[in-house]
Motif scaffolding. Sequence first.
Motif, PDB file in Angstrom:
ATOM      1  N   ALA A  23      -4.478 -28.658  27.553  1.00 60.65           N
ATOM      2  CA  ALA A  23      -5.858 -28.947  27.926  1.00 60.65           C
ATOM      3  C   ALA A  23      -6.077 -28.741  29.422  1.00 60.65           C
ATOM      4  N   GLY A  24      -5.112 -29.178  30.225  1.00 61.55           N
ATOM      5  CA  GLY A  24      -5.235 -29.026  31.667  1.00 61.55           C
ATOM      6  C   GLY A  24      -5.210 -27.572  32.096  1.00 61.55           C
ATOM      7  N   MET A  25      -4.338 -26.772  31.477  1.00 60.45           N
ATOM      8  CA  MET A  25      -4.268 -25.360  31.822  1.00 60.45           C
ATOM      9  C   MET A  25      -5.541 -24.627  31.406  1.00 60.45           C
ATOM     10  N   ARG A  26      -6.110 -25.000  30.289  1.00 61.01           N
ATOM     11  CA  ARG A  26      -7.377 -24.401  29.870  1.00 61.01           C
ATOM     12  C   ARG A  26      -8.457 -24.653  30.932  1.00 61.01           C
ATOM     13  N   LEU A  27      -8.570 -25.889  31.394  1.00 60.45           N
ATOM     14  CA  LEU A  27      -9.547 -26.229  32.426  1.00 60.45           C
ATOM     15  C   LEU A  27      -9.269 -25.465  33.721  1.00 60.45           C
ATOM     16  N   HIS A  28      -7.988 -25.350  34.061  1.00 62.20           N
ATOM     17  CA  HIS A  28      -7.614 -24.691  35.310  1.00 62.20           C
ATOM     18  C   HIS A  28      -7.898 -23.186  35.253  1.00 62.20           C
ATOM     19  N   LEU A  29      -7.551 -22.559  34.155  1.00 59.04           N
ATOM     20  CA  LEU A  29      -7.799 -21.125  34.027  1.00 59.04           C
ATOM     21  C   LEU A  29      -9.295 -20.812  34.060  1.00 59.04           C
ATOM     22  N   GLU A  30     -10.083 -21.667  33.448  1.00 64.27           N
ATOM     23  CA  GLU A  30     -11.526 -21.492  33.501  1.00 64.27           C
ATOM     24  C   GLU A  30     -12.022 -21.594  34.940  1.00 64.27           C
ATOM     25  N   ALA A  31     -11.529 -22.600  35.672  1.00 61.47           N
ATOM     26  CA  ALA A  31     -11.961 -22.804  37.059  1.00 61.47           C
ATOM     27  C   ALA A  31     -11.515 -21.665  37.965  1.00 61.47           C
ATOM     28  N   GLU A  32     -10.342 -21.079  37.667  1.00 57.86           N
ATOM     29  CA  GLU A  32      -9.810 -20.002  38.499  1.00 57.86           C
ATOM     30  C   GLU A  32     -10.335 -18.630  38.096  1.00 57.86           C
ATOM     31  N   GLY A  33     -11.108 -18.575  37.010  1.00 57.01           N
ATOM     32  CA  GLY A  33     -11.649 -17.301  36.545  1.00 57.01           C
ATOM     33  C   GLY A  33     -10.592 -16.367  35.998  1.00 57.01           C
ATOM     34  N   LEU A  34      -9.567 -16.927  35.345  1.00 54.79           N
ATOM     35  CA  LEU A  34      -8.438 -16.117  34.886  1.00 54.79           C
ATOM     36  C   LEU A  34      -8.424 -15.886  33.372  1.00 54.79           C
ATOM     37  N   LEU A  35      -9.306 -16.515  32.631  1.00 54.41           N
ATOM     38  CA  LEU A  35      -9.241 -16.390  31.174  1.00 54.41           C
ATOM     39  C   LEU A  35      -9.494 -14.964  30.696  1.00 54.41           C
ATOM     40  N   ALA A  36     -10.283 -14.209  31.442  1.00 56.66           N
ATOM     41  CA  ALA A  36     -10.611 -12.851  31.011  1.00 56.66           C
ATOM     42  C   ALA A  36      -9.391 -11.933  30.978  1.00 56.66           C
ATOM     43  N   ALA A  37      -8.316 -12.327  31.659  1.00 58.69           N
ATOM     44  CA  ALA A  37      -7.107 -11.505  31.697  1.00 58.69           C
ATOM     45  C   ALA A  37      -6.273 -11.640  30.428  1.00 58.69           C
ATOM     46  N   TYR A  38      -6.670 -12.525  29.515  1.00 59.78           N
ATOM     47  CA  TYR A  38      -5.892 -12.789  28.310  1.00 59.78           C
ATOM     48  C   TYR A  38      -6.755 -12.600  27.065  1.00 59.78           C
ATOM     49  N   ASP A  39      -6.096 -12.298  25.976  1.00 61.15           N
ATOM     50  CA  ASP A  39      -6.813 -12.135  24.708  1.00 61.15           C
ATOM     51  C   ASP A  39      -7.367 -13.469  24.219  1.00 61.15           C
ATOM     52  N   SER A  40      -6.656 -14.558  24.568  1.00 61.29           N
ATOM     53  CA  SER A  40      -7.091 -15.887  24.143  1.00 61.29           C
ATOM     54  C   SER A  40      -6.503 -16.932  25.081  1.00 61.29           C
ATOM     55  N   VAL A  41      -7.088 -18.109  25.030  1.00 61.36           N
ATOM     56  CA  VAL A  41      -6.549 -19.230  25.813  1.00 61.36           C
ATOM     57  C   VAL A  41      -5.131 -19.539  25.365  1.00 61.36           C
ATOM     58  N   GLU A  42      -4.898 -19.518  24.056  1.00 56.19           N
ATOM     59  CA  GLU A  42      -3.566 -19.838  23.539  1.00 56.19           C
ATOM     60  C   GLU A  42      -2.516 -18.864  24.050  1.00 56.19           C
ATOM     61  N   GLN A  43      -2.893 -17.578  24.179  1.00 52.54           N
ATOM     62  CA  GLN A  43      -1.949 -16.596  24.716  1.00 52.54           C
ATOM     63  C   GLN A  43      -1.585 -16.938  26.155  1.00 52.54           C
ATOM     64  N   ALA A  44      -2.559 -17.320  26.953  1.00 48.45           N
ATOM     65  CA  ALA A  44      -2.305 -17.682  28.344  1.00 48.45           C
ATOM     66  C   ALA A  44      -1.420 -18.909  28.431  1.00 48.45           C
ATOM     67  N   ILE A  45      -1.719 -19.899  27.614  1.00 51.14           N
ATOM     68  CA  ILE A  45      -0.948 -21.146  27.641  1.00 51.14           C
ATOM     69  C   ILE A  45       0.482 -20.908  27.166  1.00 51.14           C
ATOM     70  N   ALA A  46       0.641 -20.081  26.131  1.00 47.19           N
ATOM     71  CA  ALA A  46       1.990 -19.766  25.645  1.00 47.19           C
ATOM     72  C   ALA A  46       2.805 -19.074  26.732  1.00 47.19           C
ATOM     73  N   GLY A  47       2.162 -18.167  27.472  1.00 56.71           N
ATOM     74  CA  GLY A  47       2.854 -17.502  28.575  1.00 56.71           C
ATOM     75  C   GLY A  47       3.264 -18.473  29.652  1.00 56.71           C
ATOM     76  N   TRP A  48       2.385 -19.396  29.995  1.00 58.83           N
ATOM     77  CA  TRP A  48       2.693 -20.421  30.999  1.00 58.83           C
ATOM     78  C   TRP A  48       3.873 -21.286  30.565  1.00 58.83           C
TER      79      TRP A  48
END
Length: 243
Positions: A23-48
Motif C-alpha cells: 500500500a505504501g509503495m503504491r502511494l509513493h509511486l503515484e506521488a513520484e509519477g512512476l506508475l506509467a513505467a509499469y504495466d501494473s502496480v502489482e508489477q512495480a511492487i513485485a519488482g521492488w
Amino acid sequence: MSIRAVVWDVDDTLFDYTGADRAGMRLHLEAEGLLAAYDSVEQAIAGWREITDAQWARFSAGEVSFEGQRRDRVRVFLGEELSDAEADGWFRRYIAHYETVWALFPDVLPVLDTLATSHRHAVLSNSSIHVQDHKLRVLGVHDRFEAILCAAELGVSKPEAGAFHAACAALELAPHEVAYVGDHPEIDGRGAAEAGLLSVWIDREGVYTSADAPGVPHRIASLAELPALLGADTRFGAPSTFR
C-alpha cells in the motif's frame, strides 16, 4: 522444562509488513509519477520486493551496510546512478507513505494480552534497532517487550544460531526455555529449531507446504493457536490446530 519466554519476529509476524509495503509503495509511486513505467502496480511492487530481497541478502552476507542496502534498493529499482543523498531522499519519501498504512495483525494484541502474565517477551528481527524500535512505538506495543534485538547491531542475522542465542542471553534463559515465533519457514522456523528454541512458524496465508520447513514441528495459521501450544491459559477458547 516449560517455556518461560516468547521471542518474536516483527515483520509479517506482528506487523503486516507485506500489506503496508504494497500500500505504501503504491502511494509513493503515484506521488513520484512512476506508475506509467509499469504495466501494473502489482508489477512495480513485485519488482521492488525482489530487489529488496536481493539487497538484504547482500547485507546479511556482510557485503554492504544497512544504509547501503537501502540506497542500492532505490538505485536498482530506478535504474539510476543516484548519489547517497538522492537515494536517501527517495527512500525517506517512500517511508513517509509506508508509515501511513502501518498496522498490527488483528490477532496480535489478543495473544500478547493472554500471554502477558505467563510469559516474558522479546523481539529478534533481521533489521535495525532504529527501524524496529520506532515501528513498535508507533504501533503501540514497544513496552510489551523486555528486549529488542536486531541484526544490524548484533552483527549476526537469522537463521544463524548466534542471533537466536543472543536473544536468549538477553533474557538470561537457556534456548530450551524460549519459544520463537516467526513467519519465514527457513529464516525463522528452521533457524530457531536448529538453535534449540521451541520454533513456532506462523503461516497465515497457507502458501507453504510442510516440505518448505523440514524440522519445524509447530506450524500455526493464527496467533490464537499459540497460548494452547505453550500450555498457557487461553481466553480464545479454542484448541490448538498446529500441525
